[in-house]
Write an enzyme that holds these catalytic residues in place. Structure first.
Site, PDB file in Angstrom:
ATOM      1  N   PRO A  38     -14.695  -6.398   3.239  1.00  0.00           N
ATOM      2  CA  PRO A  38     -15.930  -6.773   3.951  1.00  0.00           C
ATOM      3  C   PRO A  38     -17.137  -5.953   3.499  1.00  0.00           C
ATOM      4  O   PRO A  38     -18.269  -6.424   3.550  1.00  0.00           O
ATOM      5  CB  PRO A  38     -15.600  -6.493   5.426  1.00  0.00           C
ATOM      6  CG  PRO A  38     -14.465  -5.523   5.403  1.00  0.00           C
ATOM      7  CD  PRO A  38     -13.675  -5.858   4.176  1.00  0.00           C
ATOM      8  N   LEU A  39     -16.861  -4.726   3.053  1.00  0.00           N
ATOM      9  CA  LEU A  39     -17.976  -3.894   2.587  1.00  0.00           C
ATOM     10  C   LEU A  39     -18.084  -3.936   1.065  1.00  0.00           C
ATOM     11  O   LEU A  39     -18.725  -3.081   0.456  1.00  0.00           O
ATOM     12  CB  LEU A  39     -17.793  -2.452   3.082  1.00  0.00           C
ATOM     13  CG  LEU A  39     -17.863  -2.300   4.614  1.00  0.00           C
ATOM     14  CD1 LEU A  39     -17.519  -0.890   5.054  1.00  0.00           C
ATOM     15  CD2 LEU A  39     -19.253  -2.688   5.127  1.00  0.00           C
ATOM     16  N   SER A  76      -2.153 -14.754   3.096  1.00  0.00           N
ATOM     17  CA  SER A  76      -3.266 -14.092   2.413  1.00  0.00           C
ATOM     18  C   SER A  76      -3.240 -14.433   0.930  1.00  0.00           C
ATOM     19  O   SER A  76      -2.153 -14.619   0.359  1.00  0.00           O
ATOM     20  CB  SER A  76      -3.131 -12.580   2.614  1.00  0.00           C
ATOM     21  OG  SER A  76      -4.254 -11.923   2.091  1.00  0.00           O
ATOM     22  N   TYR A  91       0.870  -1.182   0.000  1.00  0.00           N
ATOM     23  CA  TYR A  91       0.000   0.000   0.000  1.00  0.00           C
ATOM     24  C   TYR A  91       0.905   1.231   0.000  1.00  0.00           C
ATOM     25  O   TYR A  91       1.470   1.603   1.022  1.00  0.00           O
ATOM     26  CB  TYR A  91      -0.935   0.043   1.218  1.00  0.00           C
ATOM     27  CG  TYR A  91      -1.763  -1.210   1.434  1.00  0.00           C
ATOM     28  CD1 TYR A  91      -2.044  -2.084   0.390  1.00  0.00           C
ATOM     29  CD2 TYR A  91      -2.276  -1.514   2.687  1.00  0.00           C
ATOM     30  CE1 TYR A  91      -2.807  -3.219   0.591  1.00  0.00           C
ATOM     31  CE2 TYR A  91      -3.043  -2.649   2.901  1.00  0.00           C
ATOM     32  CZ  TYR A  91      -3.290  -3.504   1.848  1.00  0.00           C
ATOM     33  OH  TYR A  91      -4.042  -4.637   2.061  1.00  0.00           O
TER      34      TYR A  91
HETATM   35  P1  NAP Z   1     -13.913  -2.442   2.197  1.00  0.00           P
HETATM   36  O1  NAP Z   1     -13.633  -2.475   3.658  1.00  0.00           O
HETATM   37  O2  NAP Z   1     -14.841  -3.426   1.635  1.00  0.00           O
HETATM   38  O3  NAP Z   1     -14.480  -1.008   1.801  1.00  0.00           O
HETATM   39  C1  NAP Z   1     -13.959   0.143   2.376  1.00  0.00           C
HETATM   40  C2  NAP Z   1     -14.554   1.363   1.703  1.00  0.00           C
HETATM   41  O4  NAP Z   1     -15.934   1.446   1.998  1.00  0.00           O
HETATM   42  C3  NAP Z   1     -13.949   2.640   2.269  1.00  0.00           C
HETATM   43  O5  NAP Z   1     -12.728   2.942   1.654  1.00  0.00           O
HETATM   44  C4  NAP Z   1     -15.030   3.641   1.963  1.00  0.00           C
HETATM   45  O6  NAP Z   1     -14.941   3.940   0.553  1.00  0.00           O
HETATM   46  C5  NAP Z   1     -16.291   2.814   2.211  1.00  0.00           C
HETATM   47  N1  NAP Z   1     -16.759   2.910   3.615  1.00  0.00           N
HETATM   48  C6  NAP Z   1     -16.186   2.406   4.722  1.00  0.00           C
HETATM   49  N2  NAP Z   1     -16.923   2.654   5.809  1.00  0.00           N
HETATM   50  C7  NAP Z   1     -18.005   3.319   5.396  1.00  0.00           C
HETATM   51  C8  NAP Z   1     -19.129   3.848   6.055  1.00  0.00           C
HETATM   52  N3  NAP Z   1     -19.295   3.719   7.362  1.00  0.00           N
HETATM   53  N4  NAP Z   1     -20.052   4.478   5.310  1.00  0.00           N
HETATM   54  C9  NAP Z   1     -19.905   4.618   4.004  1.00  0.00           C
HETATM   55  N5  NAP Z   1     -18.852   4.129   3.316  1.00  0.00           N
HETATM   56  C10 NAP Z   1     -17.912   3.491   3.999  1.00  0.00           C
HETATM   57  O7  NAP Z   1     -12.592  -2.519   1.310  1.00  0.00           O
HETATM   58  P2  NAP Z   1     -11.080  -2.321   1.614  1.00  0.00           P
HETATM   59  O8  NAP Z   1     -10.807  -1.109   2.428  1.00  0.00           O
HETATM   60  O9  NAP Z   1     -10.372  -2.430   0.329  1.00  0.00           O
HETATM   61  O10 NAP Z   1     -10.702  -3.604   2.486  1.00  0.00           O
HETATM   62  C11 NAP Z   1     -10.546  -3.564   3.891  1.00  0.00           C
HETATM   63  C12 NAP Z   1      -9.102  -3.753   4.274  1.00  0.00           C
HETATM   64  O11 NAP Z   1      -8.696  -5.078   3.933  1.00  0.00           O
HETATM   65  C13 NAP Z   1      -8.125  -2.856   3.513  1.00  0.00           C
HETATM   66  O12 NAP Z   1      -8.057  -1.554   4.029  1.00  0.00           O
HETATM   67  C14 NAP Z   1      -6.869  -3.632   3.639  1.00  0.00           C
HETATM   68  O13 NAP Z   1      -6.247  -3.343   4.885  1.00  0.00           O
HETATM   69  C15 NAP Z   1      -7.347  -5.066   3.565  1.00  0.00           C
HETATM   70  N6  NAP Z   1      -7.230  -5.673   2.224  1.00  0.00           N
HETATM   71  C16 NAP Z   1      -6.388  -6.721   2.084  1.00  0.00           C
HETATM   72  C17 NAP Z   1      -6.250  -7.339   0.862  1.00  0.00           C
HETATM   73  C18 NAP Z   1      -5.309  -8.500   0.731  1.00  0.00           C
HETATM   74  O14 NAP Z   1      -4.887  -8.819  -0.382  1.00  0.00           O
HETATM   75  N7  NAP Z   1      -4.957  -9.150   1.819  1.00  0.00           N
HETATM   76  C19 NAP Z   1      -6.971  -6.896  -0.256  1.00  0.00           C
HETATM   77  C20 NAP Z   1      -7.837  -5.838  -0.078  1.00  0.00           C
HETATM   78  C21 NAP Z   1      -7.965  -5.238   1.158  1.00  0.00           C
HETATM   79  P3  NAP Z   1     -15.618   5.199  -0.169  1.00  0.00           P
HETATM   80  O15 NAP Z   1     -15.767   6.288   0.833  1.00  0.00           O
HETATM   81  O16 NAP Z   1     -14.699   5.527  -1.286  1.00  0.00           O
HETATM   82  O17 NAP Z   1     -16.892   4.635  -0.686  1.00  0.00           O
END
Ligand code: NAP
Length: 310
Positions: free
Chosen positions: A207-208, A157, A59
């Site tokens: 998760p979202l 992962s 990242y």
């Molecule tokens: P996510 O948790 O599914 O979605 C997060 C996005 O949802 C935020 O950036 C924001 O985007 C929106 N959001 C979050 N809370 C909210 C709320 N209360 N109300 C409205 N919108 C909200 O996706 P992610 O951040 O990509 O994944 C979570 C974490 O998993 C990452 O930060 C990372 O640490 C990890 N990850 C790991 C891998 C891996 O390969 N191991 C891959 C992906 C992610 P907007 O405001 O732009 O809509």
């Protein structure tokens, strides 16, 4: 204080609502990120009882760890926090290669320690599998680092189920981080039964569903970042998913909760899921996601949510 949950068989105890920080300094994932906004959302998390932070070398690359490290240092709370980071990406000129060799993983941990400004990492993951290193050897290298006190728990992962089994030959894998959300449920076929049977904690990423399950998207939305290529955010499939989100909204409304919180609370009812790490782009989202802790789903609601997305 929020009840602290043990992550699988580790000795790590955390607030079950952690924070994913790929949008903190993750300039290679999201264009135009403001680093101050990123640091501020991490600060806000730490000031409001979040003590589990998820980052990774790639990242940024490196920048998310640096910013998270800065905020942890300024907070003076290192000993109360559980930091997870990941390595396996190797930058060679303009290319990004994957390397799980013991030597590279050991160097990756040293480099992450510097960027995070700490002398131990609570949970270190092999972020992605490479093609050549036997996975038990890769995990064996992390076991040595665990014995030396440089890391406290071992994660992998993006492994296939066979790679996970090989990685866990000696029972050293503590955590699997994999793609799982109400829309993308393939992990239920093989990963979740395996983690459950082998006392491995499963931490779902996305998760979202990258924001879709936060309940705020509508048909007219388009994306210009990593979401642009995600099938669940395109065309017909996007429209169908939005309809399902509306059904979740009904359940959420009946509980005076919001879609995101009901969705996050549902994961925490699944076998072998102990914690979630929703990402955030602003401090308000971090605070908002903490409201999940107030949501208690009945067995009927758990079943209904399951059925909507089956
Ligand atoms: P996510 O948790 O599914 O979605 C997060 C996005 O949802 C935020 O950036 C924001 O985007 C929106 N959001 C979050 N809370 C909210 C709320 N209360 N109300 C409205 N919108 C909200 O996706 P992610 O951040 O990509 O994944 C979570 C974490 O998993 C990452 O930060 C990372 O640490 C990890 N990850 C790991 C891998 C891996 O390969 N191991 C891959 C992906 C992610 P907007 O405001 O732009 O809509």
């Amino acid at each position: 204080m929020t009840k602290q949950i043990q992550i699988g068989k580790t000795d790590l105890y955390v607030n079950p609502i952690g924070l994913g920080t790929n949008a903190v300094g993750g300039h290679n994932l999201y264009p135009n990120l403001n680093e101050e906004v990123g640091k501020d959302l991490v600060r806000s998390a730490l000031n409001n009882g979040v003590n589990f932070l998820d980052t990774a070398f790639i990242y940024g690359p490196g920048r998310s760890e640096e910013l998270v490290g800065d905020v942890i240092k300024e907070s003076g709370k290192r000993s109360e926090l559980i930091i997870a980071t990941k390595g396996a990406h190797k930058l060679v000129g303009d290319d990004v290669l994957l390397d799980n060799s013991p030597a590279f993983l050991k160097q990756s941990v040293e480099d992450s320690l510097k960027r995070l400004q700490t002398d131990y990492i609570d949970l270190f993951y092999i972020h992605f599998p490479d093609e050549s290193t036997p996975k038990d050897e890769a995990v064996g290298a992390l076991k040595q680092l665990k014995d030396e006190g440089k890391i406290r728990a071992i994660g992998v992962s993006n492994f296939s189920i066979d790679q996970l089994k090989e990685a866990n030959k000696d029972g050293y894998v503590d955590v699997l981080q994999g793609n799982y959300n109400l829309i993308q449920r393939e992990a239920e076929q093989d990963f979740l039964p395996y983690t459950s049977a082998n006392n491995i904690s499963f931490i779902p990423f996305f998760p979202l569903a990258s924001g879709l399950l936060a309940g705020k998207y509508n048909k007219a939305m388009t994306f210009n970042d990593l979401r642009a290529d995600m099938p669940h955010l395109k065309g017909e499939e996007f429209a169908k998913n939005l309809e399902k989100v509306e059904l979740i909204r009904k359940i959420a409304n009946s509980k005076e909760a919001e879609v995101a919180h009901v969705v996050l609370a549902w994961y925490l009812t699944r076998d072998s899921i102990d914690v979630v790490i929703p990402g955030a782009k602003r401090a308000e989202q971090v605070l908002d996601n903490l409201k999940t802790l107030n949501v208690h789903l009945t067995d009927q609601e758990i079943h209904d949510i399951d059925s909507i997305f089956k």
